[in-house]
Design a protein around this motif. Structure first.
Motif, PDB file in Angstrom:
ATOM      1  N   ALA A 151      54.561  40.679  77.436  1.00  0.00           N
ATOM      2  CA  ALA A 151      55.233  41.084  76.198  1.00  0.00           C
ATOM      3  C   ALA A 151      56.688  40.642  76.175  1.00  0.00           C
ATOM      4  O   ALA A 151      57.260  40.412  75.109  1.00  0.00           O
ATOM      5  N   ARG A 152      57.277  40.504  77.373  1.00  0.00           N
ATOM      6  CA  ARG A 152      58.713  40.193  77.431  1.00  0.00           C
ATOM      7  C   ARG A 152      59.000  38.724  77.677  1.00  0.00           C
ATOM      8  O   ARG A 152      60.164  38.319  77.654  1.00  0.00           O
TER       9      ARG A 152
ATOM     10  N   ALA B 114      65.211  42.676  82.075  1.00  0.00           N
ATOM     11  CA  ALA B 114      64.034  42.483  81.231  1.00  0.00           C
ATOM     12  C   ALA B 114      62.746  42.569  82.027  1.00  0.00           C
ATOM     13  O   ALA B 114      61.662  42.685  81.461  1.00  0.00           O
ATOM     14  N   LEU B 115      62.854  42.507  83.368  1.00  0.00           N
ATOM     15  CA  LEU B 115      61.672  42.572  84.223  1.00  0.00           C
ATOM     16  C   LEU B 115      61.545  43.965  84.838  1.00  0.00           C
ATOM     17  O   LEU B 115      62.543  44.595  85.179  1.00  0.00           O
TER      18      LEU B 115
ATOM     19  N   GLY C  30      61.150  36.874  74.913  1.00  0.00           N
ATOM     20  CA  GLY C  30      62.565  37.238  74.962  1.00  0.00           C
ATOM     21  C   GLY C  30      63.269  36.636  76.154  1.00  0.00           C
ATOM     22  O   GLY C  30      64.411  36.163  76.052  1.00  0.00           O
ATOM     23  N   ILE C  31      62.583  36.633  77.308  1.00  0.00           N
ATOM     24  CA  ILE C  31      63.166  36.044  78.513  1.00  0.00           C
ATOM     25  C   ILE C  31      63.358  34.540  78.329  1.00  0.00           C
ATOM     26  O   ILE C  31      64.409  33.988  78.660  1.00  0.00           O
TER      27      ILE C  31
ATOM     28  N   VAL D 145      53.305  44.155  80.666  1.00  0.00           N
ATOM     29  CA  VAL D 145      54.733  44.308  80.348  1.00  0.00           C
ATOM     30  C   VAL D 145      55.424  42.951  80.331  1.00  0.00           C
ATOM     31  O   VAL D 145      56.182  42.620  79.401  1.00  0.00           O
ATOM     32  N   ILE D 146      55.173  42.168  81.367  1.00  0.00           N
ATOM     33  CA  ILE D 146      55.861  40.878  81.463  1.00  0.00           C
ATOM     34  C   ILE D 146      55.409  39.922  80.371  1.00  0.00           C
ATOM     35  O   ILE D 146      56.212  39.182  79.793  1.00  0.00           O
TER      36      ILE D 146
ATOM     37  N   ASN E 282      63.052  49.662  82.003  1.00  0.00           N
ATOM     38  CA  ASN E 282      62.210  48.686  82.698  1.00  0.00           C
ATOM     39  C   ASN E 282      61.682  49.228  84.024  1.00  0.00           C
ATOM     40  O   ASN E 282      61.031  48.497  84.771  1.00  0.00           O
TER      41      ASN E 282
END
Length: 571
Positions: A260-261, A32-33, A264-265, A257-258, A137
């Motif tokens: 946005a994620r 995810a990263l 979820g993380i 990016v991070i 990713n």
């Protein structure tokens, strides 16, 4: 910038720690990263770009210790050949001046195999590169030398294939200082020659001579800045050029990016924490050291086993119904199979009656003959009675086995499991012997005293029916009537035993098993010394190791959750 560094550092640090400890969700979490991979032809300046971003010399050039380590590791993997390997070499570079990034230095794209390389080397390198850059990713740094036509750039070609929208591709133009006089790369850098969604960045790398002279990275960056600031071609875009600007550009992209994620993380981490906590409850608490606490633990585990065992008997769990089937089907079926017709055949009845009075003939009724026939008939009930005891004993033993297996808290203590099983089965043996004596006594009681009223009733009914006329004592009808009367009495006793045998079995076996299955074991526990109690709680080493692993992973995941929560609140 400080918030950004905290954001990436915390998440990357949490993920790295989880990866080191083999977390089940780690691959998903890590994917995810984003990571950064450099793609380009050989000698395009890929390694120099990575070192510029990191701000440290660490890749295999020159004669430093790091170069030797990488070469030695490569030789161990490839066997000192000119082949390539998909096995990555992980290198951790620490610096207070850069953000945490996963940087991937891929081999340079090539057109032909050189001497000593297999013919498949071209395809092997492409396959390796695609295995990294096709991941959603992966941020792609497409490295192209400024003295090469960007339209023929292998790096741009690869990036276009895996990232046609260009969302995760950054074009990097190297070796600007080596272009022919009178030429420049403004058409590329300003997006006129080949437009990308993200801006092109020009880089001036250190030359091999600089590396040999040990020009440090700070000096190299200063010279790079001076090059752009003083260049008549690039001065107007100098603020958007150079390795330092590229690092900031990547940082900004990583931040978006991070961010946005992060939800979820965070969701994945929370779900994994719930799963680990559930597993920790399943594995049980660590073993106590104090003797009193150990005794308390053992008693608690025994109570848990007893609770499961009683649930089987009372219907909360399957198994207890098998005891009912013994009484409702097996016992009646066994009674029906008794050989009464053969035992009370005309021949056997005549023989029993004839032998009952010896040389003296009976005067009115063959009472001794009746008694012998009844007693010998009732002895047949001993077999079904004992079979019922054994069948219930088998069911109870099986329920003990199942209950031990289903008591989750006991699984970590195999020695205690064995002791409880032995104690429970020893108690069931005692209950069985008591039940066997009781049921046999019921049968013997029926044989010891015959119900006289039953036979008086038979005579009364016979007289009432006009059958009181003298009958030849040796006639066939006489013996048939005796056999029929005995069979009727045996049938009456059979109905009684069908009710009393189950009652005796339940009282002596089932009830005792529910109420006092481990009573003797508890008494013995009270007399055990501390070392004996510790032996009972000598848990399975695999369970102990698993609990320790889960505890470490749980701590790391909670730390990761705290890191991410801190970032979310500070963002």
């Amino acid at each position: 910038m400080d918030t950004l560094i905290a954001l990436i550092n915390r998440i990357q640090r949490a993920c790295t720690a989880l990866g080191d400890h083999g977390g089940d969700a780690f691959p998903t979490l890590w994917e995810a990263l984003p990571s950064v991979a450099v793609v380009g032809g050989q000698s395009s300046g890929k390694s120099s770009v990575l070192e510029s971003i990191v701000g440290r010399d660490f890749l295999p050039r020159g004669s430093a210790l790091v170069r030797k380590e990488i070469e030695d590791e490569t030789d161990r993997v490839t066997g000192k050949s000119n082949k390539i390997s998909n096995t990555p070499i992980h290198l951790s570079i620490y610096s207070p001046y850069v953000v945490n990034l996963t940087l991937v230095d891929l081999p340079g794209l090539t057109k032909v195999a050189v001497e000593g390389q297999p013919e498949s080397i071209v395809q092997d390198i492409e396959s390796m590169i695609f295995s990294y850059v096709e991941k959603p990713n992966c941020i792609i740094l497409a490295i192209t030398p400024a003295n090469q036509d960007v339209a023929t750039s292998d790096a741009v070609k690869v990036a276009r294939q895996v990232d046609p929208s260009g969302e995760r591709t950054f074009g990097v133009l190297t070796k600007l200082d080596l272009m022919d006089k009178g030429t420049n790369a403004l058409d590329v850098l300003e997006g006129r020659s080949y437009r990308l969604q993200n801006p092109w960045v020009g880089i001036v790398n250190r030359s091999q001579a600089d590396i040999n002279r040990k020009v440090d990275m700070i000096s190299a960056r200063q010279r790079e800045s001076e090059f752009f600031a003083t260049s008549p071609d690039y001065a107007h875009i100098a603020s958007r050029m150079g390795s330092e600007y590229l690092a900031k550009l990547l940082s900004k992209h990583l931040e978006s990016v991070i961010r946005a994620r992060i939800p979820g993380i965070a969701s994945l981490i929370n779900r994994t924490i719930d799963e680990l906590e559930a597993e920790m409850r399943h594995l049980g608490r660590p073993v106590a050291i104090d003797a009193g606490a150990q005794l308390y633990t053992i008693l608690g585990l025994c109570r848990n086993f007893e609770r499961v065992f009683k649930e089987h008997l009372d219907g909360g769990r399957p198994g207890g119904d098998q005891i009912y089937l013994v009484f409702d089907h097996q016992l009646p079926a066994a009674f029906r199979k008794l050989p009464m017709d053969r035992h009370l055949s005309l021949q056997n009845v005549r023989k029993a009656i004839s032998e009952s009075d010896g040389y003296q003939p009976h005067l009115i009724a063959p009472e001794q003959g009746y008694r012998r026939l009844v007693e010998s008939s009732l002895n047949y009930f001993k077999g079904p009675a004992q079979a019922s005891v054994e069948a219930v004993h088998f069911v109870l033993k099986e329920l003990v086995r199942k209950s031990i297996a289903q008591t989750q808290e006991l699984k970590q203590f195999p020695t205690l499991q064995a002791e409880i099983a032995a104690a429970a089965n020893e108690a069931l043996e005692r209950f069985r012997e008591d039940s066997k004596k009781t049921t046999l006594r019921l049968v013997e009681m029926e044989s010891a005293y015959l119900t006289v009223d039953f036979f008086r009733k038979l005579i009364y009914e016979a007289d009432k029916g006009g059958k009181n006329s003298p009958e030849d004592a040796s006639s066939e009808g006489h013996f048939q009537r005796i056999g029929s009367n005995v069979l009727s009495y045996v049938g009456m006793v059979s109905k009684t035993l069908r009710n009393t045998i189950p009652k005796a079995v339940v009282h002596c076996q089932v009830r005792e098993a529910k109420q006092s299955l481990l009573d003797r074991f508890f008494t013995q526990l009270g007399a055990k010394e501390a070392r004996e109690l510790a032996r009972l709680l000598d848990e399975d080493s695999s369970v102990m190791e698993r609990r320790q692993q889960c505890a470490r992973r749980l701590e790391l995941y909670k730390s990761a959750r705290d890191e991410i929560d801190a970032v979310r609140w500070s963002a």
